[in-house]
Design an enzyme around this catalytic site. Structure first.
Site, PDB file in Angstrom:
ATOM      1  NE  ARG A  58      50.955  89.125  10.948  1.00 53.84           N
ATOM      2  CZ  ARG A  58      50.625  88.542  12.097  1.00 53.84           C
ATOM      3  NH1 ARG A  58      50.971  89.108  13.224  1.00 53.84           N
ATOM      4  NH2 ARG A  58      49.960  87.413  12.113  1.00 53.84           N
ATOM      5  CB  THR A  59      46.769  91.344   5.530  1.00 50.71           C
ATOM      6  OG1 THR A  59      47.831  90.390   5.538  1.00 50.71           O
ATOM      7  CG2 THR A  59      46.544  91.814   4.105  1.00 50.71           C
ATOM      8  CE  LYS A  86      21.874  89.237   6.956  1.00 49.42           C
ATOM      9  NZ  LYS A  86      21.394  90.636   6.950  1.00 49.42           N
ATOM     10  NE  ARG A 108      44.066  87.649   3.812  1.00 46.53           N
ATOM     11  CZ  ARG A 108      45.078  87.521   4.676  1.00 46.53           C
ATOM     12  NH1 ARG A 108      44.859  87.057   5.885  1.00 46.53           N
ATOM     13  NH2 ARG A 108      46.293  87.870   4.323  1.00 46.53           N
ATOM     14  CG  HIS A 136      49.249  87.409   0.649  1.00 44.88           C
ATOM     15  ND1 HIS A 136      48.890  88.731   0.466  1.00 44.88           N
ATOM     16  CD2 HIS A 136      49.215  87.194   2.002  1.00 44.88           C
ATOM     17  CE1 HIS A 136      48.658  89.287   1.632  1.00 44.88           C
ATOM     18  NE2 HIS A 136      48.843  88.372   2.586  1.00 44.88           N
TER      19      HIS A 136
END
Length: 317
Positions: A58-59, A86, A108, A136
Site C-alpha cells: 500500500r505505502t 553488497k 522506508r 510512520h
C-alpha cells in the site's frame, strides 16, 4: 497554509496548524482523485525517488501514484538488489543518490532513526515512509483525514488503539497526532504488547476490550508485528483473537456510530473479524487506502513548495 517543514520525518515536530494544513490540502486532492482528470502539475520538473528497504504494498504504491498524479518523474529503487546488499553503508548510498539531484526522497527502513540520518546527508526533501518502531507519519495523517471526514471533526474524540502497541510505528505516530489534536486516547492490548513507560504518553491503558472500548468514537486495530518479535508475546493466535480480536460483540461496547479502522495488511480472524472488516456501515478501512494517496500528494506538494522557495532564496543546504 502554514507548513514550514524541510522534511516529513515524524509527527513529533509538527504543530497542530501543520497538521491542519496537510489535511486541508489533502481534502482538495481527494476531490481531484475522484474527478475524471486525476492530474496536477505541482511536482512537474521534480524527481521523486522511492527507497523501500522493507517490503510494502500500500505505502509504496500510494507514494508512487501520488507522485505521478502530481507530475513528478518517479523512480522506484529495489533495495533488495541494491549496493546495500553488497556492503555499502546507508550514508554512501545517500551520497550517491544525492549526486543525482533528486528533489523528493521517500524512504522506508527497518531501523529506527535511519531516515533521520539519511535526511542529514542529502539536499532534498525526505519523507519517512516508516522507520523501525519509530514513526510512520503519513499513515497517522491519512488516519486523521479519514477520522475527520467520517466524524466531522478531529478534536474531543475517544480513540481506542488496539493490539500490538509495542512494535507499532503506526501506533506511536497516531498517539502523537491525536494527542496534539486534543483527543482522548486509549490503548488496549495484552501487557506483553505494551511498550515500557507507556504511562508517560498521556494515554489510558486497558487489557480488557470491553472496558477499553466503552464509549469509543473510533476503534483502530493493529496487526501483530511478528517480524519484530523475538519471543513468545502471545499464547496463540486463537487465544489472542478470543481476547483482543475485534468482532461485533466487542464492538457493541463502543458508540453505535463508532468507526473501525486498520492500517493493513489485515490478518482476518486474528485481530479483526472478516465480516466486520467489510461492513460498509462501520468499517472505513478502504477509505484509509483512498485517503493515503491524497495525504501523500499533499505532503509532497507542501514540501516541494518549501524546497522551491528555499532554493530560490539560496538557503537550502
Amino acid at each position: 497554509m502554514t507548513f514550514r517543514g524541510k522534511h516529513l520525518l515524524g509527527i513529533e515536530p509538527l504543530s497542530s496548524d501543520d497538521i491542519r494544513s496537510v489535511l486541508d490540502l489533502s481534502d482538495q486532492y481527494v476531490d481531484l482523485n475522484r474527478g475524471p482528470v486525476k492530474h496536477s502539475e505541482a511536482l512537474t520538473g521534480l524527481t521523486q525517488i522511492n527507497m523501500f528497504f522493507e517490503a510494502s504494498t500500500r505505502t509504496q504504491a500510494s507514494f508512487e501514484l501520488a507522485g505521478k498524479r502530481l507530475g513528478a518523474d518517479v523512480m522506484n529503487m529495489s533495495m533488495q538488489a541494491s549496493s546495500i546488499k553488497k556492503g555499502e553503508t546507508l550514508i554512501d548510498t545517500a551520497l550517491s543518490l544525492n549526486a543525482m539531484h533528486p528533489d523528493l526522497l521517500v524512504v522506508r527502513h527497518p531501523h529506527s532513526g535511519a531516515v533521520n540520518l539519511l535526511a542529514e546527508k542529502v539536499n532534498c526533501a525526505v519523507l519517512n515512509a516508516g522507520d523501525g518502531r519509530h514513526e510512520h507519519p503519513t499513515q497517522a495523517l491519512l488516519d486523521a483525514l479519514t477520522i475527520r471526514r467520517a466524524k466531522g471533526r478531529l478534536q474531543r474524540l475517544t480513540v481506542a488503539i488496539c493490539g500490538d502497541i509495542a512494535h507499532s510505528r503506526v501506533a506511536r505516530s497516531n498517539i502523537l497526532l491525536l494527542g496534539k489534536m486534543e483527543n482522548r486516547i486509549r490503548l488496549i492490548g495484552p501487557p506483553t504488547l505494551m511498550p515500557a513507560q507507556i504511562d508517560q504518553f498521556g494515554v489510558e491503558v486497558f487489557d480488557d476490550m470491553a472496558k477499553g472500548l466503552e464509549g469509543a468514537d473510533v476503534v483502530m486495530m493493529l496487526r501483530l508485528q511478528k517480524e519484530r518479535m523475538d519471543g513468545a508475546f502471545i499464547p496463540s493466535e486463537r487465544e489472542y483473537y478470543h481476547r483482543f480480536g475485534l468482532d461485533a460483540e466487542k464492538l457493541a461496547h463502543a458508540k453505535p456510530d463508532a468507526i473501525v479502522m486498520h492500517p493493513g495488511p489485515m490478518n482476518r480472524g486474528v485481530e479483526i473479524d472478516g465480516v466486520l472488516a467489510d461492513d460498509i456501515n462501520r468499517s472505513v478501512i478502504q477509505e484509509q487506502v483512498e485517503m493515503g494517496v491524497a495525504v501523500r500528494m499533499a505532503a509532497m506538494d507542501l514540501l516541494a513548495r518549501n524546497l522551491r522557495a528555499a532554493k530560490a532564496e539560496g538557503v537550502w543546504a
